[in-house]
Design an enzyme around this catalytic site. Structure first.
Site, PDB file in Angstrom:
ATOM      1  N   PHE A 217       0.816  -1.226   0.000  1.00 37.32           N
ATOM      2  CA  PHE A 217       0.000   0.000   0.000  1.00 37.32           C
ATOM      3  C   PHE A 217       0.845   1.269   0.000  1.00 37.32           C
ATOM      4  CE2 PHE A 217       0.845  -0.092   4.578  1.00 37.32           C
ATOM      5  CZ  PHE A 217       1.011   1.259   4.854  1.00 37.32           C
TER       6      PHE A 217
ATOM      7  N   LYS B 192      -1.008  -7.149  -9.261  1.00 33.82           N
ATOM      8  CA  LYS B 192      -1.976  -7.239  -8.156  1.00 33.82           C
ATOM      9  C   LYS B 192      -1.550  -6.195  -7.130  1.00 33.82           C
ATOM     10  CE  LYS B 192      -2.861  -8.399  -4.433  1.00 33.82           C
ATOM     11  NZ  LYS B 192      -3.268  -7.386  -3.410  1.00 33.82           N
TER      12      LYS B 192
ATOM     13  N   GLU C 231      -4.909  -3.766  -2.038  1.00 36.12           N
ATOM     14  CA  GLU C 231      -6.357  -3.506  -2.041  1.00 36.12           C
ATOM     15  C   GLU C 231      -6.702  -2.270  -1.205  1.00 36.12           C
ATOM     16  OE1 GLU C 231      -4.597  -5.797  -0.616  1.00 36.12           O
ATOM     17  OE2 GLU C 231      -5.601  -6.840   1.022  1.00 36.12           O
TER      18      GLU C 231
ATOM     19  N   SER D  69       5.435  -6.911   3.497  1.00 38.34           N
ATOM     20  CA  SER D  69       6.028  -7.203   4.802  1.00 38.34           C
ATOM     21  C   SER D  69       6.837  -8.499   4.744  1.00 38.34           C
ATOM     22  CB  SER D  69       4.907  -7.316   5.839  1.00 38.34           C
ATOM     23  OG  SER D  69       3.983  -8.299   5.417  1.00 38.34           O
TER      24      SER D  69
ATOM     25  N   CYS E 142       9.455   2.044   3.300  1.00 37.48           N
ATOM     26  CA  CYS E 142      10.393   0.947   3.596  1.00 37.48           C
ATOM     27  C   CYS E 142      11.793   1.484   3.783  1.00 37.48           C
ATOM     28  CB  CYS E 142      10.375  -0.070   2.477  1.00 37.48           C
ATOM     29  SG  CYS E 142      10.981   0.618   0.940  1.00 37.48           S
TER      30      CYS E 142
ATOM     31  N   GLU F 254       9.215  -3.826  13.087  1.00 34.60           N
ATOM     32  CA  GLU F 254       8.956  -2.735  12.144  1.00 34.60           C
ATOM     33  C   GLU F 254       7.624  -2.096  12.523  1.00 34.60           C
ATOM     34  OE1 GLU F 254       7.905  -3.763   8.068  1.00 34.60           O
ATOM     35  OE2 GLU F 254       8.928  -1.965   7.351  1.00 34.60           O
TER      36      GLU F 254
HETATM   37  P1  NAD Z   1       1.611  -6.592   3.105  1.00 30.87           P
HETATM   38  O1  NAD Z   1       2.658  -7.655   3.217  1.00 30.87           O
HETATM   39  O2  NAD Z   1       0.490  -6.596   4.059  1.00 30.87           O
HETATM   40  O3  NAD Z   1       0.924  -6.651   1.648  1.00 30.87           O
HETATM   41  C1  NAD Z   1       1.693  -6.656   0.457  1.00 30.87           C
HETATM   42  C2  NAD Z   1       0.888  -7.364  -0.627  1.00 30.87           C
HETATM   43  O4  NAD Z   1       0.661  -8.712  -0.240  1.00 30.87           O
HETATM   44  C3  NAD Z   1      -0.480  -6.742  -0.888  1.00 30.87           C
HETATM   45  O5  NAD Z   1      -0.715  -6.737  -2.277  1.00 30.87           O
HETATM   46  C4  NAD Z   1      -1.442  -7.685  -0.155  1.00 30.87           C
HETATM   47  O6  NAD Z   1      -2.698  -7.750  -0.774  1.00 30.87           O
HETATM   48  C5  NAD Z   1      -0.724  -9.018  -0.238  1.00 30.87           C
HETATM   49  N1  NAD Z   1      -0.995  -9.872   0.919  1.00 30.87           N
HETATM   50  C6  NAD Z   1      -1.265  -9.478   2.201  1.00 30.87           C
HETATM   51  N2  NAD Z   1      -1.452 -10.554   2.995  1.00 30.87           N
HETATM   52  C7  NAD Z   1      -1.293 -11.648   2.218  1.00 30.87           C
HETATM   53  C8  NAD Z   1      -1.347 -13.063   2.477  1.00 30.87           C
HETATM   54  N3  NAD Z   1      -1.599 -13.548   3.691  1.00 30.87           N
HETATM   55  N4  NAD Z   1      -1.116 -13.896   1.446  1.00 30.87           N
HETATM   56  C9  NAD Z   1      -0.847 -13.429   0.210  1.00 30.87           C
HETATM   57  N5  NAD Z   1      -0.788 -12.102  -0.085  1.00 30.87           N
HETATM   58  C10 NAD Z   1      -0.992 -11.217   0.911  1.00 30.87           C
HETATM   59  O7  NAD Z   1       2.386  -5.198   3.099  1.00 30.87           O
HETATM   60  P2  NAD Z   1       1.764  -3.729   3.182  1.00 30.87           P
HETATM   61  O8  NAD Z   1       1.223  -3.490   4.545  1.00 30.87           O
HETATM   62  O9  NAD Z   1       0.877  -3.480   2.012  1.00 30.87           O
HETATM   63  O10 NAD Z   1       3.087  -2.855   2.946  1.00 30.87           O
HETATM   64  C11 NAD Z   1       3.954  -2.477   3.975  1.00 30.87           C
HETATM   65  C12 NAD Z   1       5.151  -3.390   4.059  1.00 30.87           C
HETATM   66  O11 NAD Z   1       5.860  -3.396   2.806  1.00 30.87           O
HETATM   67  C13 NAD Z   1       6.177  -2.939   5.078  1.00 30.87           C
HETATM   68  O12 NAD Z   1       6.644  -4.068   5.769  1.00 30.87           O
HETATM   69  C14 NAD Z   1       7.286  -2.320   4.225  1.00 30.87           C
HETATM   70  O13 NAD Z   1       8.567  -2.326   4.817  1.00 30.87           O
HETATM   71  C15 NAD Z   1       7.245  -3.201   3.035  1.00 30.87           C
HETATM   72  N6  NAD Z   1       7.871  -2.555   1.881  1.00 30.87           N
HETATM   73  C16 NAD Z   1       9.101  -3.005   1.516  1.00 30.87           C
HETATM   74  C17 NAD Z   1       9.743  -2.413   0.456  1.00 30.87           C
HETATM   75  C18 NAD Z   1      11.098  -2.881   0.033  1.00 30.87           C
HETATM   76  O14 NAD Z   1      11.558  -2.451  -0.988  1.00 30.87           O
HETATM   77  N7  NAD Z   1      11.771  -3.758   0.761  1.00 30.87           N
HETATM   78  C19 NAD Z   1       9.129  -1.364  -0.244  1.00 30.87           C
HETATM   79  C20 NAD Z   1       7.859  -0.943   0.154  1.00 30.87           C
HETATM   80  C21 NAD Z   1       7.236  -1.554   1.226  1.00 30.87           C
END
Ligand code: NAD
Length: 500
Positions: free
Chosen positions: A153, A177, A180, A230, A285, A385
């Site tokens: 997000f 994808k 959401e 994450s 991030c 985090e």
């Molecule tokens: P998230 O892991 O909750 O979601 C990321 C994606 O995974 C979304 O599209 C979501 O729909 C999907 N998803 C969520 N739960 C899932 C599951 N159980 N099974 C399959 N798919 C699932 O992350 P977020 O809250 O959207 O984003 C924040 C996180 O992203 C933070 O931890 C941040 O550090 C990380 N991030 C990392 C970088 C990097 O380059 N390392 C860059 C941006 C964000």
């Protein structure tokens, strides 16, 4: 919950809206706390439909000349540059980050599109004439096929832009994808690319949750997966995708440290700690979440950071504020829970962001800048985090202690050192176990023509995003060893081929 299809953002498949799902999710305006719309959540069947569209489009796109592919990329770049304000407004409305920050996000995504206008140069193969007598060897990079991109997000435009332009410039077809929580930017980008001339099926967007992700991770027609989110989900995506024979790069979470040495310009360091700690309400991030201060200057540095952080205007991102809201009420509550935990664990609360004035209408998901001093490395505010506007200060006695502290973190996304000592900075660059390092630069996100990626629990897989490594990820190397018939060669020889 279900919603009518008319008020729900739909999928984008074959350059058109596609509606088939009853399930939907709520999308909020985080600055007002109100539901601003809904988004369809794809079933397995819908996701398979998008994969089929990409698989059908791939052969023709793969065979489209570099000249034509590049011409479309130039059109896309032009349209995006002209209309970036529209995209920034969409980001602010659904993510909450302030408009200037949203424009910055778009600018960094645009950099990758600009890189992709140069794709033919980056896709060039290699050739060795006469590697063995009469034999030439050529290597070339070919697209992997169907590429799935799953994004978080916190950068609803920039993170998709790290990947899909590179995948498409390399000749692949994509299923994106997006998160959401703020889904509209992805549709806007895909529609713009269609306007730029991208053929049907080359860029598809499916909205959804685990059901869509699991379909992408297991469907045999998907060849590569690029994930950002994450760490636990990144790990899951990596292990599931690779178990299904896919090439996977899965970028995870972070806990980025900024080490401040006694000889640093403390005013600069304080400015940068505030920018990198509280920008986008800490939902980056590459945010700095830990300031590591050498004890002799810690009091002065903490005072300077606090003085600056107190002046930040918090509110609706469209009103010229410095800091916007968090993404959801649930996330706000989680971050506030960490603040409680830090107090309970005995950290010194220098700034309490749970109260303060906000320039917004309604009940937005706001917190103010929060800072803890004398944070212990066993406290949850240090080990986890938080992904919110909470800065922890850890005091150390020596430079070496600072390096050891950073290297003992399970994460390795970004880090920075603030110093005027070139020798110390040089040692830091060499010894630190982190993928992206800043020297007097707090958020060292590489430019488009280098590659972005962390180490350790911040990246599962090896190739980084965009830049030269991005092109490697989205292509496979093929090596051709060839000899044109020459009457002086021939005959039977069952030995392993040797070069002479
Ligand atoms: P998230 O892991 O909750 O979601 C990321 C994606 O995974 C979304 O599209 C979501 O729909 C999907 N998803 C969520 N739960 C899932 C599951 N159980 N099974 C399959 N798919 C699932 O992350 P977020 O809250 O959207 O984003 C924040 C996180 O992203 C933070 O931890 C941040 O550090 C990380 N991030 C990392 C970088 C990097 O380059 N390392 C860059 C941006 C964000």
């Amino acid at each position: 919950m279900t919603a009518t299809l008319t008020d729900t953002l739909q999928h984008w498949i074959n350059n058109a809206n596609y509606s088939a799902d009853d399930r939907s999710g709520k999308v909020y305006n985080p600055a007002t706390g109100e539901v601003s719309g809904h988004v369809a959540l794809a079933s397995k069947a819908t996701t398979e439909h998008a994969i089929a569209a990409a698989a059908a489009a791939f052969p023709k796109w793969r065979d489209t000349s570099l000249a034509r592919r590049t011409a479309i990329m130039f059109n896309f770049r032009q349209l995006l540059a002209e209309r970036k304000g529209e995209l920034a407004a969409i980001i602010t409305a659904e993510h909450g980050k302030v408009l200037d920050d949203a424009l910055g996000e778009v600018a960094r995504g645009l950099e990758v599109v600009e890189l992709c206008c140069n794709a033919p140069y980056l896709l060039k193969g290699e050739f060795s004439q006469n590697a063995s007598t009469g034999i030439d060897v050529q290597s070339m990079r070919q697209p992997v096929g169907v590429s799935a991109i799953i994004s978080p997000f916190n950068f609803p435009a920039m993170v998709p832009l790290w990947f899909f332009p590179v995948a498409i410039a390399s000749g692949n077809a994509v299923v994106l994808k997006p998160s959401e929580k703020d889904p509209s930017a992805a549709n806007w980008l895909a529609e713009l690319f269609a306007e730029a001339g991208l053929p049907e099926g080359v860029l598809n967007v499916v909205h959804g949750d685990k059901e869509a992700v699991d379909t992408l991770l297991t469907d045999p027609r998907v060849n590569s997966v690029s994930f950002v989110g994450s760490t636990p989900i990144a790990q899951y995506v990596y292990s599931t995708g690779t178990a299904h024979n896919k090439r996977v790069q899965a970028f995870g979470g972070a806990k980025n440290h900024m080490l401040v040495l006694p000889d640093a310009d403390l005013d600069l360091a304080a400015d940068m700690a505030v920018n990198a700690g509280f920008g986008a309400a800490g939902e980056r991030c590459m945010a700095i979440s830990v300031v590591v201060a050498i004890d002799t200057i810690a009091d002065e540095l903490v005072a300077k950071i606090a003085e600056r952080a107190k002046t930040l205007r918090v509110g609706d991102g469209t009103r010229g504020c410095d800091m916007g809201p968090l993404i959801t009420g649930e996330h706000k509550a989680k971050v506030a829970g960490y603040i409680e935990a830090g107090i309970d664990a005995g950290a010194e609360l220098v700034l309490d962001g749970r109260t303060g004035t906000v320039d917004a209408d309604g009940e937005g998901f706001f917190l103010h800048p929060t800072m803890f001093d004398r944070v212990g490395t066993d406290m949850s505010i240090y080990t986890e985090e938080i992904f919110g506007p909470v800065l922890s200060v850890v005091r150390v006695d020596t430079f070496n202690e600072g390096i050891d502290l950073i290297n003992s973190s399970p994460y390795g996304n970004g880090t920075a050192i603030f110093t005027n000592d070139g020798g110390a900075a040089r040692r830091f660059e060499d010894e630190i176990q982190v993928g992206m390092v800043g020297v007097n630069v707090p958020i060292p996100v590489p430019v488009g023509y280098h590659s972005f990626g962390g180490w350790k629990a911040s990246l599962f897989g090896d190739q980084h995003a965009y830049g030269p490594e991005g092109f490697k990820f989205f292509t496979r190397n093929k090596v051709i060893t060839k000899r044109w018939l020459d009457p002086s060669h021939g005959g039977i020889n069952l030995g392993f081929p040797q070069n002479d």
